[in-house]
Design an enzyme around this catalytic site. Sequence first.
Site, short mmCIF file in Angstrom:
data_model
loop_
_atom_site.label_atom_id
_atom_site.label_comp_id
_atom_site.label_asym_id
_atom_site.label_seq_id
_atom_site.Cartn_x
_atom_site.Cartn_y
_atom_site.Cartn_z
N THR A 1 65.96 -69.12 -45.17
CA THR A 1 65.75 -70.54 -45.48
C THR A 1 64.28 -70.90 -45.29
O THR A 1 63.59 -70.24 -44.50
CB THR A 1 66.65 -71.34 -44.51
OG1 THR A 1 68.00 -71.17 -44.91
CG2 THR A 1 66.30 -72.80 -44.45
N ARG B 1 80.81 -75.03 -48.42
CA ARG B 1 80.26 -75.00 -47.06
C ARG B 1 78.85 -75.62 -47.07
O ARG B 1 77.97 -75.17 -47.77
CB ARG B 1 80.19 -73.57 -46.54
CG ARG B 1 79.60 -73.42 -45.13
CD ARG B 1 78.11 -73.10 -45.18
NE ARG B 1 77.57 -72.77 -43.85
CZ ARG B 1 76.28 -72.61 -43.61
NH1 ARG B 1 75.40 -72.74 -44.56
NH2 ARG B 1 75.87 -72.31 -42.40
N GLY C 1 75.54 -76.30 -44.75
CA GLY C 1 74.95 -75.83 -43.50
C GLY C 1 74.22 -76.94 -42.77
O GLY C 1 74.44 -78.12 -43.02
N ASP C 2 73.33 -76.52 -41.90
CA ASP C 2 72.58 -77.48 -41.07
C ASP C 2 71.41 -78.11 -41.82
O ASP C 2 70.96 -79.20 -41.47
CB ASP C 2 72.01 -76.75 -39.85
CG ASP C 2 71.12 -75.58 -40.28
OD1 ASP C 2 71.60 -74.71 -41.03
OD2 ASP C 2 69.94 -75.54 -39.89
N THR D 1 66.03 -72.93 -38.53
CA THR D 1 66.66 -71.92 -39.39
C THR D 1 67.50 -71.00 -38.51
O THR D 1 67.22 -70.85 -37.33
CB THR D 1 65.59 -71.10 -40.15
OG1 THR D 1 66.19 -69.92 -40.70
CG2 THR D 1 64.45 -70.65 -39.26
N GLY D 2 68.53 -70.41 -39.10
CA GLY D 2 69.42 -69.54 -38.33
C GLY D 2 70.86 -69.88 -38.69
O GLY D 2 71.13 -70.38 -39.79
N GLY E 1 73.71 -71.94 -39.24
CA GLY E 1 73.79 -73.38 -39.42
C GLY E 1 74.84 -74.06 -38.57
O GLY E 1 74.63 -75.17 -38.07
N1 ASP Z 1 70.51 -72.39 -41.50
C1 ASP Z 1 70.87 -71.94 -42.82
C2 ASP Z 1 72.34 -72.21 -43.03
O1 ASP Z 1 73.13 -71.97 -42.14
C3 ASP Z 1 70.61 -70.48 -43.03
C4 ASP Z 1 69.19 -70.04 -42.75
O2 ASP Z 1 68.53 -70.60 -41.86
O3 ASP Z 1 68.71 -69.12 -43.44
O4 ASP Z 1 72.71 -72.62 -44.11
#
Ligand code: ASP
Length: 289
Positions: A167, A195, A197-198, A217-218, A220
Amino acid sequence: MESIVIHGGCEGKEVSPAEQLERTQGVEQAGIIGWEHLAAGAAAEDAVQAALEYLEDHPAFDAGLGSYPNLVGDYEMDALMMNSRGEAGGVACIQDVQHPIAVARKVKEHTPHHLLVGLGAQWFARLHGLPPFRVGPKTQRQPTDQEAAELLDRYLEIIENQTRYSTVGAIARDTTGHICAGTSTGGIPGKLPGRMGDSAIIGAGTYASQAGAACATGVGEGIMRLAVTRQVVQALAQGLILDDAIQNILAQCSHEGIPCGIIAMTAQGHTLAAHNGTFMPVWQAAQRR
Ligand code: ASP
């Protein structure tokens, strides 16, 4: 002080040196593009949008063109822009647009809403003149009904084994001291259709206030549960230094086994990035005039 910080995702597992280089260079180029806008006196929004659009067009990142497909091969993207005045706009599960961050900005600037999802978000993009765009070099053929049912059976395994987080996020402070933060993503590979995400959630993947701004990022679901970016900015508002504000919430993420990377900026334009993963490309610049 003009200032900018950009990230290109926090990985949970090892990434090859070639991919590290490609993503480091991509983030650097995005940073330079954003920086040039700031140096020319543009608004923080313009810098964030230009930097993120570059990354949305770059196939090495999980955003725009390079988004990962969901379980059935569709590309559903999330993005949010928020500024230090608390103005926010986002899109979630949007398909067939080139730059989700541009649509997010239009939601922020042309509607009283904070988040549009799915078909409504696409309709809004068209209404604002953004043409249909076919996302996906990581294209996969749509599964048949039977294949989809089998994928669903293996869904938890697919999600548990996924480790890719590329992301993209950016925070900029312009010459007037105005701050804007933005995040854009294709979400996690193999996610269930629908779905979200965050990234598009205020206070989860992106947050800004007069105290500063942060992008995450990470994983979500974990980032949402801990309201990671809201916590970082709240800590700044309470007078913590940037390092402590980030490390406190990263420690909570690590304690819960949540891979997470954070970039953040203080109201004065100081920036910092940290993560608990294996790799997170970051580019930052600042100049006092
Ligand atoms: N945080 C993002 C999600 O869960 C994924 C990412 O950070 O690459 O959609």
